[in-house]
Design a protein around this motif. Structure first.
Motif, PDB file in Angstrom:
ATOM      1  N   LYS A  37       0.826  -1.215   0.000  1.00  0.00           N
ATOM      2  CA  LYS A  37       0.000   0.000   0.000  1.00  0.00           C
ATOM      3  C   LYS A  37       0.862   1.268   0.000  1.00  0.00           C
ATOM      4  O   LYS A  37       1.936   1.299   0.575  1.00  0.00           O
ATOM      5  CB  LYS A  37      -0.895  -0.015   1.227  1.00  0.00           C
ATOM      6  N   GLY A  38       0.345   2.295  -0.642  1.00  0.00           N
ATOM      7  CA  GLY A  38       1.066   3.559  -0.717  1.00  0.00           C
ATOM      8  C   GLY A  38       0.834   4.433   0.507  1.00  0.00           C
ATOM      9  O   GLY A  38      -0.161   4.284   1.228  1.00  0.00           O
ATOM     10  N   GLY A  39       1.768   5.315   0.739  1.00  0.00           N
ATOM     11  CA  GLY A  39       1.589   6.351   1.753  1.00  0.00           C
ATOM     12  C   GLY A  39       1.571   5.879   3.193  1.00  0.00           C
ATOM     13  O   GLY A  39       1.031   6.561   4.065  1.00  0.00           O
ATOM     14  N   VAL A  40       2.165   4.713   3.475  1.00  0.00           N
ATOM     15  CA  VAL A  40       2.098   4.216   4.849  1.00  0.00           C
ATOM     16  C   VAL A  40       3.330   4.608   5.676  1.00  0.00           C
ATOM     17  O   VAL A  40       3.349   4.436   6.898  1.00  0.00           O
ATOM     18  CB  VAL A  40       1.918   2.679   4.901  1.00  0.00           C
ATOM     19  N   GLY A  41       4.375   5.117   5.013  1.00  0.00           N
ATOM     20  CA  GLY A  41       5.564   5.539   5.757  1.00  0.00           C
ATOM     21  C   GLY A  41       6.863   4.858   5.349  1.00  0.00           C
ATOM     22  O   GLY A  41       7.826   4.852   6.123  1.00  0.00           O
ATOM     23  N   LYS A  42       6.919   4.323   4.139  1.00  0.00           N
ATOM     24  CA  LYS A  42       8.146   3.649   3.680  1.00  0.00           C
ATOM     25  C   LYS A  42       9.320   4.619   3.568  1.00  0.00           C
ATOM     26  O   LYS A  42      10.421   4.333   4.034  1.00  0.00           O
ATOM     27  CB  LYS A  42       7.937   3.007   2.295  1.00  0.00           C
ATOM     28  N   THR A  43       9.079   5.753   2.918  1.00  0.00           N
ATOM     29  CA  THR A  43      10.172   6.695   2.700  1.00  0.00           C
ATOM     30  C   THR A  43      10.622   7.316   4.021  1.00  0.00           C
ATOM     31  O   THR A  43      11.819   7.451   4.283  1.00  0.00           O
ATOM     32  CB  THR A  43       9.737   7.768   1.675  1.00  0.00           C
ATOM     33  N   THR A  44       9.667   7.659   4.868  1.00  0.00           N
ATOM     34  CA  THR A  44       9.972   8.160   6.210  1.00  0.00           C
ATOM     35  C   THR A  44      10.853   7.153   6.948  1.00  0.00           C
ATOM     36  O   THR A  44      11.851   7.513   7.585  1.00  0.00           O
ATOM     37  CB  THR A  44       8.645   8.352   6.997  1.00  0.00           C
ATOM     38  N   THR A  45      10.485   5.873   6.841  1.00  0.00           N
ATOM     39  CA  THR A  45      11.220   4.808   7.516  1.00  0.00           C
ATOM     40  C   THR A  45      12.600   4.595   6.889  1.00  0.00           C
ATOM     41  O   THR A  45      13.602   4.457   7.601  1.00  0.00           O
ATOM     42  CB  THR A  45      10.407   3.495   7.465  1.00  0.00           C
ATOM     43  N   THR A  68       3.402   1.494  11.834  1.00  0.00           N
ATOM     44  CA  THR A  68       3.593   2.942  11.917  1.00  0.00           C
ATOM     45  C   THR A  68       2.256   3.669  11.984  1.00  0.00           C
ATOM     46  O   THR A  68       1.210   3.104  11.690  1.00  0.00           O
ATOM     47  CB  THR A  68       4.394   3.482  10.714  1.00  0.00           C
ATOM     48  N   ARG A  69       2.334   4.939  12.353  1.00  0.00           N
ATOM     49  CA  ARG A  69       1.158   5.814  12.498  1.00  0.00           C
ATOM     50  C   ARG A  69       0.185   5.230  13.519  1.00  0.00           C
ATOM     51  O   ARG A  69      -1.037   5.312  13.359  1.00  0.00           O
ATOM     52  CB  ARG A  69       0.472   6.036  11.151  1.00  0.00           C
ATOM     53  N   TYR A  70       0.744   4.659  14.567  1.00  0.00           N
ATOM     54  CA  TYR A  70      -0.063   3.987  15.593  1.00  0.00           C
ATOM     55  C   TYR A  70      -0.570   5.016  16.599  1.00  0.00           C
ATOM     56  O   TYR A  70       0.190   5.875  17.049  1.00  0.00           O
ATOM     57  CB  TYR A  70       0.831   2.964  16.291  1.00  0.00           C
ATOM     58  N   ILE A 105       5.849   2.741  15.532  1.00  0.00           N
ATOM     59  CA  ILE A 105       6.107   4.170  15.417  1.00  0.00           C
ATOM     60  C   ILE A 105       4.780   4.895  15.620  1.00  0.00           C
ATOM     61  O   ILE A 105       3.828   4.661  14.871  1.00  0.00           O
ATOM     62  CB  ILE A 105       6.680   4.538  14.020  1.00  0.00           C
ATOM     63  N   PRO A 106       4.698   5.737  16.632  1.00  0.00           N
ATOM     64  CA  PRO A 106       3.411   6.392  16.878  1.00  0.00           C
ATOM     65  C   PRO A 106       3.087   7.434  15.808  1.00  0.00           C
ATOM     66  O   PRO A 106       3.986   7.971  15.167  1.00  0.00           O
ATOM     67  CB  PRO A 106       3.628   7.073  18.233  1.00  0.00           C
ATOM     68  N   GLU A 107       1.810   7.687  15.617  1.00  0.00           N
ATOM     69  CA  GLU A 107       1.370   8.823  14.804  1.00  0.00           C
ATOM     70  C   GLU A 107       1.926  10.064  15.497  1.00  0.00           C
ATOM     71  O   GLU A 107       1.717  10.258  16.688  1.00  0.00           O
ATOM     72  CB  GLU A 107      -0.159   8.849  14.790  1.00  0.00           C
ATOM     73  N   SER A 108       2.675  10.873  14.758  1.00  0.00           N
ATOM     74  CA  SER A 108       3.390  11.952  15.435  1.00  0.00           C
ATOM     75  C   SER A 108       3.511  13.190  14.563  1.00  0.00           C
ATOM     76  O   SER A 108       3.785  13.098  13.367  1.00  0.00           O
ATOM     77  CB  SER A 108       4.783  11.454  15.813  1.00  0.00           C
ATOM     78  N   GLN A 109       3.319  14.340  15.188  1.00  0.00           N
ATOM     79  CA  GLN A 109       3.451  15.597  14.459  1.00  0.00           C
ATOM     80  C   GLN A 109       4.906  15.856  14.083  1.00  0.00           C
ATOM     81  O   GLN A 109       5.187  16.626  13.174  1.00  0.00           O
ATOM     82  CB  GLN A 109       2.939  16.737  15.329  1.00  0.00           C
ATOM     83  N   ALA A 110       5.807  15.187  14.775  1.00  0.00           N
ATOM     84  CA  ALA A 110       7.233  15.385  14.493  1.00  0.00           C
ATOM     85  C   ALA A 110       7.589  14.933  13.075  1.00  0.00           C
ATOM     86  O   ALA A 110       8.535  15.442  12.486  1.00  0.00           O
ATOM     87  CB  ALA A 110       8.072  14.622  15.512  1.00  0.00           C
ATOM     88  N   VAL A 111       6.817  13.971  12.523  1.00  0.00           N
ATOM     89  CA  VAL A 111       7.140  13.446  11.193  1.00  0.00           C
ATOM     90  C   VAL A 111       6.948  14.522  10.126  1.00  0.00           C
ATOM     91  O   VAL A 111       7.790  14.705   9.250  1.00  0.00           O
ATOM     92  CB  VAL A 111       6.304  12.181  10.879  1.00  0.00           C
ATOM     93  N   LEU A 112       5.863  15.241  10.208  1.00  0.00           N
ATOM     94  CA  LEU A 112       5.618  16.311   9.235  1.00  0.00           C
ATOM     95  C   LEU A 112       6.646  17.428   9.399  1.00  0.00           C
ATOM     96  O   LEU A 112       7.167  17.968   8.419  1.00  0.00           O
ATOM     97  CB  LEU A 112       4.194  16.851   9.407  1.00  0.00           C
TER      98      LEU A 112
HETATM   99  N1  ATP Z   1       4.499   8.139  12.218  1.00  0.00           N
HETATM  100  C1  ATP Z   1       3.896   9.061  11.456  1.00  0.00           C
HETATM  101  N2  ATP Z   1       3.132  10.023  12.020  1.00  0.00           N
HETATM  102  C2  ATP Z   1       2.519  10.950  11.250  1.00  0.00           C
HETATM  103  N3  ATP Z   1       2.608  11.018   9.925  1.00  0.00           N
HETATM  104  C3  ATP Z   1       3.356  10.101   9.288  1.00  0.00           C
HETATM  105  C4  ATP Z   1       4.037   9.078  10.009  1.00  0.00           C
HETATM  106  N4  ATP Z   1       4.703   8.302   9.117  1.00  0.00           N
HETATM  107  C5  ATP Z   1       4.460   8.826   7.899  1.00  0.00           C
HETATM  108  N5  ATP Z   1       3.656   9.910   7.990  1.00  0.00           N
HETATM  109  C6  ATP Z   1       3.161  10.756   6.886  1.00  0.00           C
HETATM  110  O1  ATP Z   1       2.533   9.931   5.940  1.00  0.00           O
HETATM  111  C7  ATP Z   1       2.766  10.399   4.632  1.00  0.00           C
HETATM  112  C8  ATP Z   1       3.363   9.299   3.778  1.00  0.00           C
HETATM  113  O2  ATP Z   1       4.650   8.952   4.268  1.00  0.00           O
HETATM  114  P1  ATP Z   1       5.769   8.367   3.317  1.00  0.00           P
HETATM  115  O3  ATP Z   1       5.999   9.249   2.162  1.00  0.00           O
HETATM  116  O4  ATP Z   1       6.921   8.001   4.166  1.00  0.00           O
HETATM  117  O5  ATP Z   1       5.014   7.056   2.825  1.00  0.00           O
HETATM  118  P2  ATP Z   1       5.427   6.071   1.646  1.00  0.00           P
HETATM  119  O6  ATP Z   1       4.982   4.715   2.096  1.00  0.00           O
HETATM  120  O7  ATP Z   1       6.854   6.227   1.296  1.00  0.00           O
HETATM  121  O8  ATP Z   1       4.523   6.589   0.453  1.00  0.00           O
HETATM  122  P3  ATP Z   1       4.606   6.119  -1.086  1.00  0.00           P
HETATM  123  O9  ATP Z   1       3.902   4.794  -1.137  1.00  0.00           O
HETATM  124  O10 ATP Z   1       3.880   7.179  -1.816  1.00  0.00           O
HETATM  125  O11 ATP Z   1       6.064   6.020  -1.431  1.00  0.00           O
HETATM  126  C9  ATP Z   1       3.675  11.608   4.757  1.00  0.00           C
HETATM  127  O12 ATP Z   1       2.899  12.767   4.688  1.00  0.00           O
HETATM  128  C10 ATP Z   1       4.295  11.442   6.135  1.00  0.00           C
HETATM  129  O13 ATP Z   1       4.608  12.693   6.698  1.00  0.00           O
END
Ligand code: ATP
Ligand code: MG
Lengths: 91, 274
Positions: free
Chosen positions: B11-19, B180-182, B210-217
């Protein structure tokens, strides 16, 4: 609006929404078990099942659930098993 | 021996790149020479999260097509020594990545790097398949939400069959779950799948929550991976996860709801009396 009605609306407003996470878990457990069962089967199996169903349906009235296609891997060969339950009246 | 780690999810947008960004910084911070590669061809984003977007000259596809050398394309991270970034190309050619090309880049990196972190694109197309193909470990990033959990399970199926290790009958790659985003608060309210639920369904070892966190943004706004924000909950959770990945035993945090104000006052009083 009657008083009773008003009170009931206020109560509705105050009520916590129903918990939903257990639905999520139950639904996931069912669909994931199903998909894991399909994991090792080739992609064409679902299409094959549908085509076979269409062919059989041309000749007899059958119910969709009555056709089962299964692929079993044995050493050196695979067995494609087709099970069709025909309704009594068609025989 | 170089270890190749894929950060994947389906799935997209779940936090892969952040991780990927935080893990790469975390590993380099422990003294390992680390490269992080953006496999999201056409949708380059790791550069922004790492804060190096203005230093991109050559990319992954240039290297594969031999238009640039690997050394020319690798960007030295500004935060930490021993960390290098290989950005994705913005080409729309979806066949730009080839198995041979990826193999050659990974092989060359393996000569000098300890860890190679592969940031997978979403989906199950070529980019995602190539990101996982050579991996020794997979970190499956999952949100506590039905479609994410289902897609993660689907990725686990692919990891066990569509990788080099699986195809060559080598020992399987190691799988790790990163939830993530727990939000413990929403779990307590019964609105969100719990850690225990997801763990039970996916049944792979838990690397961290990884908790849902404002620090990520905030971190992505400034281009400094959240793991560098050592005060933040998400930053600490990533630090812990990296430690666990390296074999340390670290208890899980940020999985319970923070005590309410009444409890906090009570705790404070208790502490005072001790
Ligand atoms: N722990 C978290 N708490 C709050 N927001 C988060 C957290 N992890 C990720 N996000 C937010 O979720 C969004 C998607 O994150 P990210 O780009 O890392 O996902 P991705 O899995 O790499 O997406 P894609 O599939 O498009 O590559 C971003 O806006 C990011 O700031
Ligand atoms: Mg991404």
């Amino acid at each position: 609006m009657s008083i009773a009605n008003k009170i009931s609306r206020i109560l509705d407003y105050l009520k916590r929404p129903e918990k939903t996470s257990h639905f999520a878990k139950e639904r996931l457990q069912i669909i994931i078990a199903h998909e894991r069962g399909m994991r090792d089967k080739p992609d064409y199996l679902a299409a094959l099942q549908k085509d076979l169903l269409d062919v059989i349906a041309k000749y007899v009235a059958i119910d969709k659930e009555a056709v089962k296609v299964d692929l079993e891997r044995k050493e050196g060969f695979s067995v494609l098993e087709l099970n069709v339950t025909l309704p009594d009246s068609t025989l | 021996m170089t270890k190749i780690i894929v950060i994947t999810s389906g799935k997209g947008g779940v936090g892969k790149t952040t991780t990927s960004a935080s893990f790469a910084v975390g590993l380099a911070g422990r003294g390992f020479k680390t490269a992080v590669i953006d496999f999201d061809i056409g949708l380059r984003n790791l550069d922004l999260i790492m804060g190096c977007e203005r230093r991109v000259v050559y990319d992954f596809v240039n290297v594969i097509r031999k238009e640039a050398s690997l050394n020319q394309a690798l960007i030295r991270d500004k935060h930490i020594k021993d960390l290098f970034i290989l950005p994705a190309s913005q080409t729309r050619d979806k066949d730009a990545l080839t198995l041979e090309g990826v193999a050659a880049v990974l092989e060359e990196l393996s000569k000098t790097f300890d860890y190679i972190v592969c940031d997978s694109p979403a989906g199950i197309e070529r980019g995602a398949q190539l990101a996982m193909y050579f991996a020794d470990s997979a970190i499956v990033v999952t949100n506590p939400e039905v479609s994410s959990v289902r897609d993660s399970d689907r990725m686990l199926g692919l990891l066990s069959s569509k990788t080099k290790r699986a195809e060559e009958g080598q020992p399987p790659l190691t799988e790790h779950l990163l939830l993530t985003r727990y939000s413990p608060k929403r779990v307590a309210r019964g609105d969100m799948l719990s850690l225990a639920d997801v763990n039970e369904i996916l049944a792979i070892p838990l690397l961290g929550v990884i908790p849902e966190s404002q620090a990520v943004l905030r971190a992505s706004n400034s281009g400094d991976p959240v793991i560098l924000d050592k005060e933040s909950d998400a930053g600490q959770a990533y630090l812990d996860a990296v430690g666990r990945f390296l074999g340390e035993e670290i208890p899980h945090r940020f999985i319970e709801e923070k005590g309410n104000w009444l409890k906090r006052i009570f705790n404070l009083k208790e502490r005072e009396t001790v």
